[in-house]
Design an enzyme around this catalytic site. Sequence first.
Site, short mmCIF file in Angstrom:
data_model
loop_
_atom_site.label_atom_id
_atom_site.label_comp_id
_atom_site.label_asym_id
_atom_site.label_seq_id
_atom_site.Cartn_x
_atom_site.Cartn_y
_atom_site.Cartn_z
N LYS A 1 0.82 -1.23 0.00
CA LYS A 1 0.00 0.00 0.00
C LYS A 1 0.85 1.28 0.00
CE LYS A 1 -4.15 -2.11 1.94
NZ LYS A 1 -5.22 -2.03 2.93
N ASP B 1 -10.47 2.12 2.29
CA ASP B 1 -10.61 1.31 3.51
C ASP B 1 -11.46 2.01 4.57
OD1 ASP B 1 -9.12 -0.89 2.67
OD2 ASP B 1 -7.22 0.00 3.31
#
Length: 273
Positions: A66, A102
């Site tokens: 990420k 997220d």
Amino acid sequence: MTDRYAVIGNPIAHSKSPQIHAQFAAQTGQDLQYEKLLAPLDGFAATADQFRAAGGKGANVTVPFKLDAARYATRLTPAAQQAGAVNTLIFHAAEVVGDNTDGIGLVRDLTHNLQQLLRGRRILLLGAGGAARGVLQPLLDEKPAALVLANRTLAKALELAALFQQKTPTQMRPCGFAELAGQSFDVVVNATASSLQDEAPPLPAGVYAPGALAYDLMYAPQPTAFMRAAQAAGAARVCDGLGMLVEQAAQSFYLWRGVRPDTAPVLVALRAA
Ligand code: ATR
């Protein structure tokens, strides 16, 4: 031509994302193909380059890439900047946009699927790593009465809180686990990696207010160590992160396709599987 998307990670074999996106595509009539890509640990950019050159239109990015994805993007959305990480890439001809879905996914699972009010409630967020940072701003945006950020290593909680403290009207307090004694919360979110070691953060008795919801960002076929501990400590509701997984995927799908899938049947199918 069928548009191509992928999830890039290492390991990646276990990923449920292809299944989720295939169901979204079928449901919305979108012509797309979604695959898993295993990138070498030092080869995220090369894997993304290759996929893009082969016509890839976008990608999800998972552990441990990420931060690599944030560096790969040529432009970051505010959500990605706040999270300090990217889980969704959108490939345009002239630029690569990095976003992070997220936090939105967690808030949507809490407020929509679980019908948990966050506004005016007391939230305890456990952990101060990448997962905690990724969900912090979207939780603050719901305007809770207070958000306490507790971490095993106090210095990391202080550091993370300092990044967000200036920008929020919510009362935010960083602390260690022991300092939670005597406080209680309506929502407790576990963003530590403890469940991976089958451990639960050592919380003092009484942190769960009557009716409290305990939420683990992780999911597993069996309840995680945090979920078992929360149940024993009196949490009224105990949930894993499968709903967040589906909701973050739905937000990525929306960013790519401009169409919002219905997550409920997909979540039901995953639970049944
Ligand atoms: P992630 O991206 O999953 O957040 P990370 O950035 O390495 O991973 O952060 C891991 C988080 O889980 C940290 O908050 C860590 O606490 P420390 O800062 O004290 O290391 C927390 N953590 C990991 N194992 C834990 C355990 N067994 N009990 C409590 N907290 C734990």
